[in-house]
Design a protein around this motif. Structure first.
Motif, PDB file in Angstrom:
ATOM      1  N   ASN A 106      27.166  84.825  32.365  1.00 28.68           N
ATOM      2  CA  ASN A 106      27.957  84.018  31.419  1.00 28.68           C
ATOM      3  C   ASN A 106      28.901  84.862  30.578  1.00 28.68           C
ATOM      4  O   ASN A 106      29.766  84.308  29.889  1.00 28.68           O
ATOM      5  N   ALA A 107      28.770  86.194  30.605  1.00 32.51           N
ATOM      6  CA  ALA A 107      29.620  87.042  29.763  1.00 32.51           C
ATOM      7  C   ALA A 107      29.789  88.407  30.412  1.00 32.51           C
ATOM      8  O   ALA A 107      29.097  89.369  30.044  1.00 32.51           O
ATOM      9  N   PRO A 108      30.686  88.523  31.393  1.00 31.53           N
ATOM     10  CA  PRO A 108      30.865  89.810  32.071  1.00 31.53           C
ATOM     11  C   PRO A 108      31.209  90.923  31.101  1.00 31.53           C
ATOM     12  O   PRO A 108      31.961  90.733  30.146  1.00 31.53           O
ATOM     13  N   ARG A 109      30.651  92.086  31.349  1.00 42.48           N
ATOM     14  CA  ARG A 109      30.887  93.223  30.461  1.00 42.48           C
ATOM     15  C   ARG A 109      32.301  93.766  30.660  1.00 42.48           C
ATOM     16  O   ARG A 109      32.907  93.604  31.708  1.00 42.48           O
ATOM     17  N   GLY A 110      32.801  94.423  29.635  1.00 45.12           N
ATOM     18  CA  GLY A 110      34.084  95.095  29.723  1.00 45.12           C
ATOM     19  C   GLY A 110      35.215  94.368  29.018  1.00 45.12           C
ATOM     20  O   GLY A 110      36.164  94.994  28.570  1.00 45.12           O
ATOM     21  N   GLY A 111      35.140  93.056  28.932  1.00 45.49           N
ATOM     22  CA  GLY A 111      36.133  92.314  28.166  1.00 45.49           C
ATOM     23  C   GLY A 111      37.421  92.003  28.891  1.00 45.49           C
ATOM     24  O   GLY A 111      38.280  91.301  28.349  1.00 45.49           O
ATOM     25  N   PHE A 112      37.590  92.524  30.116  1.00 41.05           N
ATOM     26  CA  PHE A 112      38.833  92.253  30.827  1.00 41.05           C
ATOM     27  C   PHE A 112      38.878  90.791  31.294  1.00 41.05           C
ATOM     28  O   PHE A 112      37.880  90.222  31.721  1.00 41.05           O
ATOM     29  N   ALA A 113      40.070  90.188  31.232  1.00 41.33           N
ATOM     30  CA  ALA A 113      40.338  88.867  31.831  1.00 41.33           C
ATOM     31  C   ALA A 113      39.338  87.814  31.386  1.00 41.33           C
ATOM     32  O   ALA A 113      38.881  86.995  32.174  1.00 41.33           O
ATOM     33  N   GLY A 114      39.020  87.813  30.087  1.00 36.56           N
ATOM     34  CA  GLY A 114      37.962  86.947  29.595  1.00 36.56           C
ATOM     35  C   GLY A 114      38.223  85.470  29.795  1.00 36.56           C
ATOM     36  O   GLY A 114      37.298  84.708  30.093  1.00 36.56           O
ATOM     37  N   SER A 115      39.467  85.030  29.629  1.00 38.67           N
ATOM     38  CA  SER A 115      39.756  83.616  29.835  1.00 38.67           C
ATOM     39  C   SER A 115      39.690  83.256  31.316  1.00 38.67           C
ATOM     40  O   SER A 115      39.201  82.177  31.681  1.00 38.67           O
ATOM     41  N   ILE A 116      40.139  84.164  32.177  1.00 35.92           N
ATOM     42  CA  ILE A 116      40.121  83.892  33.618  1.00 35.92           C
ATOM     43  C   ILE A 116      38.689  83.839  34.135  1.00 35.92           C
ATOM     44  O   ILE A 116      38.322  82.930  34.899  1.00 35.92           O
ATOM     45  N   THR A 117      37.850  84.792  33.719  1.00 35.91           N
ATOM     46  CA  THR A 117      36.474  84.780  34.214  1.00 35.91           C
ATOM     47  C   THR A 117      35.715  83.557  33.705  1.00 35.91           C
ATOM     48  O   THR A 117      34.867  83.003  34.413  1.00 35.91           O
ATOM     49  N   ALA A 118      36.024  83.104  32.491  1.00 36.42           N
ATOM     50  CA  ALA A 118      35.394  81.881  31.984  1.00 36.42           C
ATOM     51  C   ALA A 118      35.812  80.680  32.825  1.00 36.42           C
ATOM     52  O   ALA A 118      34.992  79.807  33.163  1.00 36.42           O
ATOM     53  N   ALA A 119      37.094  80.611  33.182  1.00 34.89           N
ATOM     54  CA  ALA A 119      37.571  79.508  34.016  1.00 34.89           C
ATOM     55  C   ALA A 119      36.955  79.566  35.412  1.00 34.89           C
ATOM     56  O   ALA A 119      36.596  78.528  35.990  1.00 34.89           O
ATOM     57  N   PRO A 170      39.989  87.660  43.146  1.00 38.56           N
ATOM     58  CA  PRO A 170      39.334  88.967  43.101  1.00 38.56           C
ATOM     59  C   PRO A 170      38.419  89.181  41.900  1.00 38.56           C
ATOM     60  O   PRO A 170      37.562  90.076  41.929  1.00 38.56           O
ATOM     61  N   TYR A 171      38.574  88.360  40.845  1.00 35.97           N
ATOM     62  CA  TYR A 171      37.706  88.503  39.672  1.00 35.97           C
ATOM     63  C   TYR A 171      36.388  87.752  39.813  1.00 35.97           C
ATOM     64  O   TYR A 171      35.540  87.813  38.923  1.00 35.97           O
ATOM     65  N   GLU A 172      36.209  87.032  40.931  1.00 36.53           N
ATOM     66  CA  GLU A 172      34.947  86.319  41.113  1.00 36.53           C
ATOM     67  C   GLU A 172      33.756  87.274  41.022  1.00 36.53           C
ATOM     68  O   GLU A 172      32.690  86.917  40.493  1.00 36.53           O
ATOM     69  N   ALA A 173      33.907  88.482  41.542  1.00 30.63           N
ATOM     70  CA  ALA A 173      32.796  89.437  41.516  1.00 30.63           C
ATOM     71  C   ALA A 173      32.371  89.789  40.095  1.00 30.63           C
ATOM     72  O   ALA A 173      31.213  90.184  39.869  1.00 30.63           O
ATOM     73  N   MET A 174      33.273  89.646  39.139  1.00 28.40           N
ATOM     74  CA  MET A 174      32.947  89.991  37.756  1.00 28.40           C
ATOM     75  C   MET A 174      31.938  89.022  37.147  1.00 28.40           C
ATOM     76  O   MET A 174      31.291  89.345  36.154  1.00 28.40           O
ATOM     77  N   ILE A 175      31.828  87.816  37.696  1.00 24.59           N
ATOM     78  CA  ILE A 175      30.894  86.853  37.127  1.00 24.59           C
ATOM     79  C   ILE A 175      29.623  86.741  37.966  1.00 24.59           C
ATOM     80  O   ILE A 175      28.841  85.806  37.798  1.00 24.59           O
ATOM     81  N   GLU A 176      29.381  87.726  38.840  1.00 26.26           N
ATOM     82  CA  GLU A 176      28.190  87.738  39.677  1.00 26.26           C
ATOM     83  C   GLU A 176      27.360  88.970  39.338  1.00 26.26           C
ATOM     84  O   GLU A 176      27.650  90.080  39.794  1.00 26.26           O
ATOM     85  N   PRO A 177      26.295  88.794  38.536  1.00 25.71           N
ATOM     86  CA  PRO A 177      25.566  89.957  38.022  1.00 25.71           C
ATOM     87  C   PRO A 177      24.587  90.577  39.010  1.00 25.71           C
ATOM     88  O   PRO A 177      24.050  91.661  38.753  1.00 25.71           O
ATOM     89  N   GLY A 178      24.312  89.911  40.127  1.00 25.68           N
ATOM     90  CA  GLY A 178      23.365  90.466  41.088  1.00 25.68           C
ATOM     91  C   GLY A 178      21.970  89.909  40.910  1.00 25.68           C
ATOM     92  O   GLY A 178      21.349  89.445  41.856  1.00 25.68           O
ATOM     93  N   ILE A 179      21.463  89.911  39.695  1.00 30.86           N
ATOM     94  CA  ILE A 179      20.120  89.403  39.420  1.00 30.86           C
ATOM     95  C   ILE A 179      20.084  87.883  39.395  1.00 30.86           C
ATOM     96  O   ILE A 179      19.029  87.266  39.532  1.00 30.86           O
ATOM     97  N   ALA A 180      21.251  87.264  39.192  1.00 29.98           N
ATOM     98  CA  ALA A 180      21.375  85.805  39.170  1.00 29.98           C
ATOM     99  C   ALA A 180      22.679  85.428  39.857  1.00 29.98           C
ATOM    100  O   ALA A 180      23.504  86.284  40.186  1.00 29.98           O
ATOM    101  N   ASP A 181      22.870  84.127  40.062  1.00 29.31           N
ATOM    102  CA  ASP A 181      24.105  83.693  40.708  1.00 29.31           C
ATOM    103  C   ASP A 181      25.328  83.984  39.847  1.00 29.31           C
ATOM    104  O   ASP A 181      26.388  84.356  40.362  1.00 29.31           O
TER     105      ASP A 181
END
Length: 460
Positions: free
Chosen positions: A397-410, A383-394
C-alpha cells in the motif's frame, strides 16, 4: 438558500464587459460625460478593473468591468466574479459580446461568488445579484453551482461535525431530495459482509466505519462513482506531523465531490442508472488500529501488505471498487484526496486523472476546458507495477522511496477496478487562497469535467 440568478423581470443596472483592445471604440460610443469620467478615473479595462458609471442625478447608472487580454485571462478563470464582488447592492445584467462556453463559465462564476460558509460565523452576503445572461442554460448552471456549494459545505465542516455518521446523514438527505435510496453497512457487519479493508482502516475511530451505497435511476447506462470518505486522517500509527494533519478534515473531499456530482446528475435528470459508493471512516490511533506490516486481504481476495498506515485512502477505495465491479457498470470513476505526490506534480489548481481509455481521456480533457474545471491526464505507467508488489503479499500500500507516488496509488486502485471502463481522480479538494468565485477553503474538482463528458462517453 440555493444559488440563483436575479429575477429576470427585476429592474437592473448594466455591467458592461470591455476588453483592453476594445476600450477606445467603446468609450467613444458612450455619452461624453461618461467617457470623460472614465478618462479621469484612469480606467484602462485591465483584467479585474471595475468603474462605476454615474448618472445625471448623481446615482450609479451602471458599471464597466475590464476584461483585459486573452493572455491574461488564460492565467485564471471566473473573472467577472471578482467584478461582482465590487458592485453595489441590487440586480445587475451583463452587457457583453461574450458567448458560448466563455459566457457560461462567467455566469457560473457569478453564482459561485455568492457562496458563503456561515455555519459557525455569520458572513456578509454578496450584495450584487446578476441576471442570467441570454444564451446560457441557466438551470444547468444553477445545478452546477448548487453541486459545488454542497461539496464546499461538506469539506469545510470540521470532523467534530462531519464524521462518518454525519456524512451518512448528508448522503441520506441528498437521496431524499431526489428520490434515491441509500443502504449502509456499519461496524462489524463490514467483516461479516466481506469489506475487510474498510473495517481495518476505520475500526479505531470514535464512530463505526461504514460503506454507504446510493442508487438512483432505473433506465439508461450504468454510472458508478466511488468517493473516498476519510472524515479525518491522523495517519494512524504512522502519525502525521501536526502541520500535515492540519487540513485533514478535507480528506473526505473525494466523497464530497462525488456527492456534489451525484446531486447535479439527479437534479438535471440525466438518463443514467447512478450508483454512488462512499466508504466513510476515520483513520485514528487506538489500541485496535491496524499496524505497519500487517497483511490484510481485500474483498476481491488480493493480499495487501501495510507499509504505511497513512496510505489508507487506497485501502477503503479498494473494497468499494471491488464491490462496484461485482455488478455491471458502463463507467466507473473514483475520486479521492489521495496523494501529496499529485500536488507536487500539478499543484492545487489542477485535478490529475488516470484512465487507460483514450476516448474517455479526450472527453474529460475537453469537458474540463469547457467547464472551467482544469484537469490533466496522468499515466498508468505499466513499468511501475513492480513497485506495488512487495513479494510477501500481492500488493504494497506504500512503496518505499517516494517516487511516482500518485501513479503507484492509481496503479494500486486499478487492480480492484476489474475490466470496467475506469477513471481515477486524485484531487486536492482545497483552495489555498482567495480567488474569484473560489474563497479559501473546500473546493470541488473534476466534477464538471465528468458531467460534461458523460453525454459523449455514455451516449446520452
Amino acid at each position: 438558500m440555493p444559488p440563483r440568478f436575479a429575477a429576470p423581470d427585476a429592474p437592473s443596472l448594466p455591467l458592461h464587459v470591455v476588453e483592453e483592445a476594445a476600450l477606445a471604440a467603446w468609450r467613444a460610443a458612450r455619452p461624453p460625460a461618461e467617457a470623460e469620467w472614465l478618462n479621469a478615473t484612469g480606467f484602462a479595462a485591465g483584467l479585474g478593473e471595475v468603474a462605476l458609471l454615474p448618472g445625471p442625478d448623481g446615482r450609479v447608472a451602471g458599471a464597466v468591468a475590464g476584461y483585459g487580454t486573452a493572455d491574461k485571462r488564460a492565467r485564471g478563470r471566473f473573472h467577472l466574479a471578482g467584478a461582482a464582488a465590487r458592485l453595489p447592492e441590487g440586480p445587475w445584467h451583463l452587457e457583453t459580446a461574450l458567448a458560448g462556453a466563455e459566457l457560461a463559465a462567467e455566469a457560473l462564476g457569478l453564482l459561485l461568488a455568492a457562496y458563503r460558509f456561515d455555519r459557525y460565523r455569520a458572513q456578509p452576503p454578496l450584495k450584487a445579484q446578476v441576471k442570467a445572461p441570454p444564451g446560457i442554460d441557466a438551470p444547468r448552471i444553477g445545478a452546477l453551482a448548487a453541486a459545488e456549494w454542497l461539496t464546499r459545505d461538506l469539506i469545510n465542516t470540521p470532523a467534530c461535525d462531519m464524521g462518518p455518521e454525519a456524512l451518512e446523514d448528508a448522503l441520506v438527505a441528498l437521496a431524499a431530495r431526489h428520490g434515491a435510496s441509500v443502504t449502509a453497512i456499519r461496524g462489524d457487519d463490514l467483516i461479516a459482509q466481506n469489506f475487510p479493508l474498510i473495517h481495518a482502516v476505520g475500526r479505531a475511530g470514535p464512530q463505526a466505519p461504514r460503506l454507504l451505497d446510493l442508487r438512483w435511476g432505473d433506465a439508461g447506462p450504468r454510472l458508478t462513482l466511488v468517493g473516498k470518505g476519510v472524515c479525518f486522517d491522523t495517519g494512524g500509527l504512522n502519525l502525521k506531523p501536526g502541520e500535515s494533519m492540519g487540513l485533514m478534515k478535507k480528506d473526505m473531499g473525494g466523497a464530497a465531490t462525488a456527492m456534489g456530482l451525484a446531486q447535479a446528475i439527479m437534479a438535471l435528470g440525466l438518463p443514467v442508472r447512478l450508483r454512488l459508493l462512499v466508504p466513510a471512516v476515520e483513520n485514528s490511533v487506538s489500541a485496535n488500529a491496524f499496524r505497519p506490516q500487517d497483511i490484510l486481504r481485500a474483498r476481491n481476495g488480493l493480499s495487501v501488505e501495510i507499509n504505511n498506515t497513512d496510505a489508507e485512502g487506497r485501502l477503503v477505495l479498494a473494497d468499494a471498487l471491488a464491490l462496484a465491479c461485482e455488478d455491471q457498470t458502463d463507467l466507473l470513476i473514483s475520486m479521492a484526496t489521495l496523494t501529496g505526490a499529485a500536488r507536487v506534480a500539478v499543484g492545487p489548481d489542477i485535478a490529475p486523472f488516470y484512465t487507460g481509455d483514450e476516448a474517455l481521456a479526450a472527453a474529460l480533457a475537453a469537458a474540463g476546458a469547457e467547464g472551467a474545471d482544469p484537469v490533466w491526464r496522468m499515466p498508468f505507467h505499466a513499468p511501475y507495477e513492480a513497485m506495488i508488489e512487495p513479494g510477501i503479499a500481492d500488493l504494497d500500500n506504500a512503496p518505499r522511496g517516494g517516487f511516482a507516488g500518485s501513479i503507484t496509488a492509481a496503479l494500486f486502485l486499478r487492480r480492484f477496478a476489474g475490466d470496467a471502463r475506469y477513471a481515477h481522480f486524485d484531487i486536492y479538494g482545497w483552495q489555498p487562497a482567495d480567488a474569484p468565485a473560489r474563497p479559501k477553503g473546500g473546493l470541488g474538482q473534476g466534477a464538471r469535467a465528468i458531467l460534461g463528458a458523460l453525454p459523449q462517453v455514455l451516449g446520452l
